[in-house]
Design an enzyme around this catalytic site. Sequence first.
Site, mmCIF file in Angstrom:
data_model
loop_
_atom_site.group_PDB
_atom_site.id
_atom_site.type_symbol
_atom_site.label_atom_id
_atom_site.label_comp_id
_atom_site.label_asym_id
_atom_site.label_seq_id
_atom_site.Cartn_x
_atom_site.Cartn_y
_atom_site.Cartn_z
ATOM 1 N N GLN A 18 0.882 -1.294 -0.025
ATOM 2 C CA GLN A 18 -0.026 -0.017 -0.156
ATOM 3 C C GLN A 18 0.830 1.328 -0.047
ATOM 4 O O GLN A 18 1.947 1.362 0.675
ATOM 5 C CB GLN A 18 -0.911 -0.045 1.326
ATOM 6 C CG GLN A 18 -2.053 -1.089 1.277
ATOM 7 C CD GLN A 18 -2.909 -0.750 0.405
ATOM 8 O OE1 GLN A 18 -3.229 0.566 -0.165
ATOM 9 N NE2 GLN A 18 -3.864 -1.752 -0.049
ATOM 10 N N TYR B 139 1.931 1.363 5.850
ATOM 11 C CA TYR B 139 1.930 2.759 6.714
ATOM 12 C C TYR B 139 2.719 3.088 7.661
ATOM 13 O O TYR B 139 2.816 2.011 8.727
ATOM 14 C CB TYR B 139 0.355 2.356 7.103
ATOM 15 C CG TYR B 139 -0.940 2.212 6.016
ATOM 16 C CD1 TYR B 139 -1.282 3.534 5.292
ATOM 17 C CD2 TYR B 139 -1.297 1.290 5.753
ATOM 18 C CE1 TYR B 139 -1.962 2.972 4.349
ATOM 19 C CE2 TYR B 139 -2.429 0.876 4.787
ATOM 20 C CZ TYR B 139 -2.659 1.935 4.057
ATOM 21 O OH TYR B 139 -3.454 1.770 3.038
ATOM 22 N N ASP C 250 -9.452 -8.205 8.241
ATOM 23 C CA ASP C 250 -9.291 -7.326 7.069
ATOM 24 C C ASP C 250 -9.771 -7.923 5.873
ATOM 25 O O ASP C 250 -10.131 -9.142 5.860
ATOM 26 C CB ASP C 250 -7.685 -6.810 6.834
ATOM 27 C CG ASP C 250 -7.413 -5.923 5.841
ATOM 28 O OD1 ASP C 250 -7.441 -4.630 6.413
ATOM 29 O OD2 ASP C 250 -7.535 -5.767 4.683
ATOM 30 N N ALA D 180 -15.686 -5.595 7.363
ATOM 31 C CA ALA D 180 -15.634 -5.176 8.901
ATOM 32 C C ALA D 180 -16.997 -4.812 9.238
ATOM 33 O O ALA D 180 -17.400 -5.240 10.501
ATOM 34 C CB ALA D 180 -14.816 -3.601 8.895
ATOM 35 N N ASP E 156 -9.473 1.589 12.375
ATOM 36 C CA ASP E 156 -8.341 2.266 11.488
ATOM 37 C C ASP E 156 -8.912 2.396 10.284
ATOM 38 O O ASP E 156 -8.045 1.681 9.249
ATOM 39 C CB ASP E 156 -6.946 2.016 11.645
ATOM 40 C CG ASP E 156 -5.840 2.698 11.263
ATOM 41 O OD1 ASP E 156 -6.244 3.936 10.629
ATOM 42 O OD2 ASP E 156 -4.530 2.278 11.038
ATOM 43 N N CYS F 176 -8.106 8.828 8.584
ATOM 44 C CA CYS F 176 -6.952 9.262 7.574
ATOM 45 C C CYS F 176 -7.665 10.165 6.544
ATOM 46 O O CYS F 176 -7.062 10.257 5.565
ATOM 47 C CB CYS F 176 -6.269 7.984 7.318
ATOM 48 S SG CYS F 176 -7.370 7.271 6.022
#
Length: 387
Positions: free
Chosen positions: A197, A202, A246, A273, A291, A331
């Site tokens: 990613q 991250y 995930d 999720a 997150d 984010c």
Amino acid sequence: MTEKSLGTIRLRPGSRSAATQGHPWIFSNEITQGPGKERDGQPVVARGPGGELLGTGFYREGARIVWRRFRRDVGDFEAAQVREALAKAVAKRDLKPARRLIWSEADGFPGLVLDQYGKHLVAQVTTLGMEKHWRTLEPEIQKLLKPDGIWLRRDAPGRKMEGLDNLEAVAIGRVPDDAVRVEIGGLEVPVDLRGGQKTGTYLDQQENYGKVAALANGRKMLDVFCHTGGFALRAAKAGAQVTALDQSDASLRLGRQAAGWHGLGVRWVEDDAFRFLRGVRKGEYNLIVLDPPGLVKGGPGVEAGMRALGELHRQAFRVLPEGGILATFSCSHRVGRRELLEVVKRSAHEAGQGVRQREILGQASDHPVDILFPESEYLTGFLLEVT
């Protein structure tokens, strides 16, 4: 180079452009006229309505953001200036195996993100100016950092704002096909430099991993949108019983690999999720991490994104018992600290829960926030306790 050779843009009379207060952007509707197509992607001087110097930046013909500053004086994007700016940025970072070295305008390199993973670098270029001047920048990166290889990516969504097409990534030097083993947040993990990613993985949560892990011992934890297990792995190491959730099988594979290296017992779940949370019983977990990716998009997507964010928090508060901990993050520039707090307050009330704020969380210190450039702050969060 002189101002005459670089060309000049000037703000309109009466302009309220944030650039007059130090912001590094000028918008197309804020200038009297452009310097011409021949300066597209090139350094151009900017001046305020009264002729005051605003600096030199990359000009982009036809873009909404028509100018992005890289220096405050008059001058070119040339080797000596790049060398000094690069050295200054690197010197501000703590010396650790994985770190962000360049954070775009916040470091004076508009349209460039540069991350380090041990002996390798991953760069992401999103502006025409940086793309045209990569040949000036790359030798200075090589001389200062001496990497084994650089993986140059040009595929971020931000390129659309500049009217740029995505391009195939390029390996400069040796960039492994397989994931590399790098210490991040106190734990060695695999990082897919070529296919990961953003710019590998991250790095903005590095300092938050430890804050959550410090509360994890003896708890039952659910790490929602776990990616490769950033919070999950550190919490498991700290003594939590962890479920990591995930939708990406590729991300979960890297998480499982790291767990195997360290003998950590993590339950890895590939699922949606929202669906998973709706099936969780109250009290089944007493530590939850939310997150999510940027759920709140622009235009008509704002309302739907805010509803989704609210649903996530309602479900989390429904599950958490008294004394339970929620670490929640946004984010997205569209959901800053104030907006996220409103979601938390509303969701907790609807779930009939009281909540105490334990700590305000943000992006890692190697992702510096320039107070004159609010867009440099994008990761916000809270550490909360149900009362």
